[in-house]
Scaffold this motif. Structure first.
Motif, PDB file in Angstrom:
ATOM      1  N   PRO A  60       0.796  -1.239   0.000  1.00  0.00           N
ATOM      2  CA  PRO A  60       0.000   0.000   0.000  1.00  0.00           C
ATOM      3  C   PRO A  60       0.824   1.283   0.000  1.00  0.00           C
ATOM      4  O   PRO A  60       0.425   2.255  -0.648  1.00  0.00           O
ATOM      5  N   ILE A  61       1.954   1.285   0.690  1.00  0.00           N
ATOM      6  CA  ILE A  61       2.728   2.533   0.754  1.00  0.00           C
ATOM      7  C   ILE A  61       3.309   2.870  -0.622  1.00  0.00           C
ATOM      8  O   ILE A  61       3.242   4.017  -1.072  1.00  0.00           O
ATOM      9  N   LEU A  62       3.832   1.877  -1.323  1.00  0.00           N
ATOM     10  CA  LEU A  62       4.433   2.122  -2.630  1.00  0.00           C
ATOM     11  C   LEU A  62       3.383   2.542  -3.660  1.00  0.00           C
ATOM     12  O   LEU A  62       3.507   3.595  -4.301  1.00  0.00           O
ATOM     13  N   PHE A  63       2.349   1.732  -3.817  1.00  0.00           N
ATOM     14  CA  PHE A  63       1.342   2.037  -4.829  1.00  0.00           C
ATOM     15  C   PHE A  63       0.473   3.242  -4.447  1.00  0.00           C
ATOM     16  O   PHE A  63       0.027   3.995  -5.311  1.00  0.00           O
ATOM     17  N   GLY A  64       0.235   3.418  -3.169  1.00  0.00           N
ATOM     18  CA  GLY A  64      -0.537   4.579  -2.731  1.00  0.00           C
ATOM     19  C   GLY A  64       0.188   5.881  -3.015  1.00  0.00           C
ATOM     20  O   GLY A  64      -0.401   6.827  -3.545  1.00  0.00           O
ATOM     21  N   LEU A  65       1.468   5.923  -2.670  1.00  0.00           N
ATOM     22  CA  LEU A  65       2.241   7.141  -2.946  1.00  0.00           C
ATOM     23  C   LEU A  65       2.391   7.375  -4.452  1.00  0.00           C
ATOM     24  O   LEU A  65       2.310   8.518  -4.918  1.00  0.00           O
ATOM     25  N   ALA A  66       2.586   6.294  -5.213  1.00  0.00           N
ATOM     26  CA  ALA A  66       2.693   6.444  -6.666  1.00  0.00           C
ATOM     27  C   ALA A  66       1.388   7.007  -7.237  1.00  0.00           C
ATOM     28  O   ALA A  66       1.401   7.889  -8.108  1.00  0.00           O
ATOM     29  N   GLY A  67       0.250   6.502  -6.755  1.00  0.00           N
ATOM     30  CA  GLY A  67      -1.034   7.012  -7.224  1.00  0.00           C
ATOM     31  C   GLY A  67      -1.264   8.463  -6.846  1.00  0.00           C
ATOM     32  O   GLY A  67      -1.819   9.242  -7.637  1.00  0.00           O
ATOM     33  N   ILE A  68      -0.844   8.836  -5.647  1.00  0.00           N
ATOM     34  CA  ILE A  68      -0.986  10.233  -5.221  1.00  0.00           C
ATOM     35  C   ILE A  68      -0.149  11.145  -6.112  1.00  0.00           C
ATOM     36  O   ILE A  68      -0.620  12.184  -6.589  1.00  0.00           O
ATOM     37  N   VAL A  69       1.092  10.753  -6.364  1.00  0.00           N
ATOM     38  CA  VAL A  69       1.969  11.573  -7.200  1.00  0.00           C
ATOM     39  C   VAL A  69       1.413  11.672  -8.624  1.00  0.00           C
ATOM     40  O   VAL A  69       1.373  12.758  -9.211  1.00  0.00           O
ATOM     41  N   LEU A  70       0.980  10.548  -9.179  1.00  0.00           N
ATOM     42  CA  LEU A  70       0.428  10.575 -10.537  1.00  0.00           C
ATOM     43  C   LEU A  70      -0.833  11.438 -10.608  1.00  0.00           C
ATOM     44  O   LEU A  70      -1.050  12.164 -11.583  1.00  0.00           O
ATOM     45  N   GLY A  71      -1.673  11.360  -9.586  1.00  0.00           N
ATOM     46  CA  GLY A  71      -2.870  12.187  -9.566  1.00  0.00           C
ATOM     47  C   GLY A  71      -2.550  13.665  -9.488  1.00  0.00           C
ATOM     48  O   GLY A  71      -3.170  14.486 -10.177  1.00  0.00           O
ATOM     49  N   ILE A  72      -1.578  14.030  -8.666  1.00  0.00           N
ATOM     50  CA  ILE A  72      -1.202  15.440  -8.534  1.00  0.00           C
ATOM     51  C   ILE A  72      -0.579  15.954  -9.822  1.00  0.00           C
ATOM     52  O   ILE A  72      -0.900  17.053 -10.294  1.00  0.00           O
ATOM     53  N   VAL A  73       0.304  15.155 -10.426  1.00  0.00           N
ATOM     54  CA  VAL A  73       0.918  15.575 -11.691  1.00  0.00           C
ATOM     55  C   VAL A  73      -0.151  15.699 -12.778  1.00  0.00           C
ATOM     56  O   VAL A  73      -0.147  16.649 -13.571  1.00  0.00           O
ATOM     57  N   GLY A  74      -1.085  14.751 -12.821  1.00  0.00           N
ATOM     58  CA  GLY A  74      -2.173  14.843 -13.788  1.00  0.00           C
ATOM     59  C   GLY A  74      -3.023  16.076 -13.571  1.00  0.00           C
ATOM     60  O   GLY A  74      -3.441  16.739 -14.521  1.00  0.00           O
ATOM     61  N   HIS A  75      -3.281  16.409 -12.320  1.00  0.00           N
ATOM     62  CA  HIS A  75      -4.074  17.605 -12.007  1.00  0.00           C
ATOM     63  C   HIS A  75      -3.352  18.875 -12.455  1.00  0.00           C
ATOM     64  O   HIS A  75      -3.981  19.789 -13.002  1.00  0.00           O
ATOM     65  N   THR A  76      -2.040  18.945 -12.239  1.00  0.00           N
ATOM     66  CA  THR A  76      -1.291  20.134 -12.652  1.00  0.00           C
ATOM     67  C   THR A  76      -1.204  20.239 -14.168  1.00  0.00           C
ATOM     68  O   THR A  76      -1.050  21.339 -14.693  1.00  0.00           O
ATOM     69  N   ARG A  77      -1.332  19.120 -14.873  1.00  0.00           N
ATOM     70  CA  ARG A  77      -1.331  19.152 -16.337  1.00  0.00           C
ATOM     71  C   ARG A  77      -2.723  19.383 -16.909  1.00  0.00           C
ATOM     72  O   ARG A  77      -2.908  19.376 -18.117  1.00  0.00           O
ATOM     73  N   GLY A  78      -3.698  19.575 -16.067  1.00  0.00           N
ATOM     74  CA  GLY A  78      -5.023  19.933 -16.537  1.00  0.00           C
ATOM     75  C   GLY A  78      -5.988  18.779 -16.685  1.00  0.00           C
ATOM     76  O   GLY A  78      -7.042  18.935 -17.289  1.00  0.00           O
ATOM     77  N   GLU A  79      -5.661  17.625 -16.147  1.00  0.00           N
ATOM     78  CA  GLU A  79      -6.581  16.496 -16.220  1.00  0.00           C
ATOM     79  C   GLU A  79      -7.664  16.674 -15.152  1.00  0.00           C
ATOM     80  O   GLU A  79      -7.353  16.843 -13.978  1.00  0.00           O
ATOM     81  N   PRO A  80      -8.939  16.632 -15.534  1.00  0.00           N
ATOM     82  CA  PRO A  80     -10.004  16.881 -14.561  1.00  0.00           C
ATOM     83  C   PRO A  80     -10.089  15.826 -13.464  1.00  0.00           C
ATOM     84  O   PRO A  80     -10.527  16.120 -12.358  1.00  0.00           O
ATOM     85  N   LEU A  81      -9.679  14.599 -13.737  1.00  0.00           N
ATOM     86  CA  LEU A  81      -9.771  13.545 -12.728  1.00  0.00           C
ATOM     87  C   LEU A  81      -8.505  13.407 -11.886  1.00  0.00           C
ATOM     88  O   LEU A  81      -8.418  12.513 -11.049  1.00  0.00           O
ATOM     89  N   GLY A  82      -7.524  14.274 -12.099  1.00  0.00           N
ATOM     90  CA  GLY A  82      -6.248  14.153 -11.399  1.00  0.00           C
ATOM     91  C   GLY A  82      -6.368  14.228  -9.892  1.00  0.00           C
ATOM     92  O   GLY A  82      -5.820  13.389  -9.161  1.00  0.00           O
ATOM     93  N   LYS A  83      -7.106  15.213  -9.399  1.00  0.00           N
ATOM     94  CA  LYS A  83      -7.216  15.349  -7.934  1.00  0.00           C
ATOM     95  C   LYS A  83      -7.991  14.182  -7.336  1.00  0.00           C
ATOM     96  O   LYS A  83      -7.687  13.728  -6.233  1.00  0.00           O
TER      97      LYS A  83
END
Length: 109
Positions: A60-83
């Motif tokens: 959970p720690i590895l995949f959870g942190l990876a998902g959080i980072v990917l979501g934040i990066v997606g949000h900063t790139r303008g993806e509506p589902l990133g957050k």
């Protein structure tokens, strides 16, 4: 002889008349057509959601942190589902850690 649609040729044309044909048109050229933007792909957000699901069951720690980072990066790139991907990965990480603690506690008893 020249037709009325063509500019006069030769030496018999006065200089003022020759300058008339060399001038640009009195109006500006039309602006270029707007270019279509490709629809934004949400690859990072989708991978973030996949990491959120995987974080519930495996590491959970590895995949959870990876998902959080990917979501934040997606949000900063303008993806509506990133957050939402980042939030889901955080929740998946917490649930995965809780399930892991419950399983380890039940095995030791």
């Amino acid at each position: 002889m020249t037709s009325s649609h063509e500019p006069p040729q030769g030496d018999d044309v006065p200089p003022a008349r020759q300058d008339q044909w060399n001038q640009p048109p009195p109006y500006p050229p039309p602006p270029p057509p707007p270019q279509r933007q490709a629809p934004s792909s949400q690859v990072l957000s989708i991978i973030g959601f996949v990491c959120a699901v995987v974080a519930v069951l495996f590491i959970p720690i590895l995949f959870g942190l990876a998902g959080i980072v990917l979501g934040i990066v997606g949000h900063t790139r303008g993806e509506p589902l990133g957050k939402w991907a980042a939030v889901a990965a955080g929740v998946g990480m917490i649930i995965g850690i809780a399930l892991g603690a419950i399983l380890v506690g039940s095995m030791s008893s």
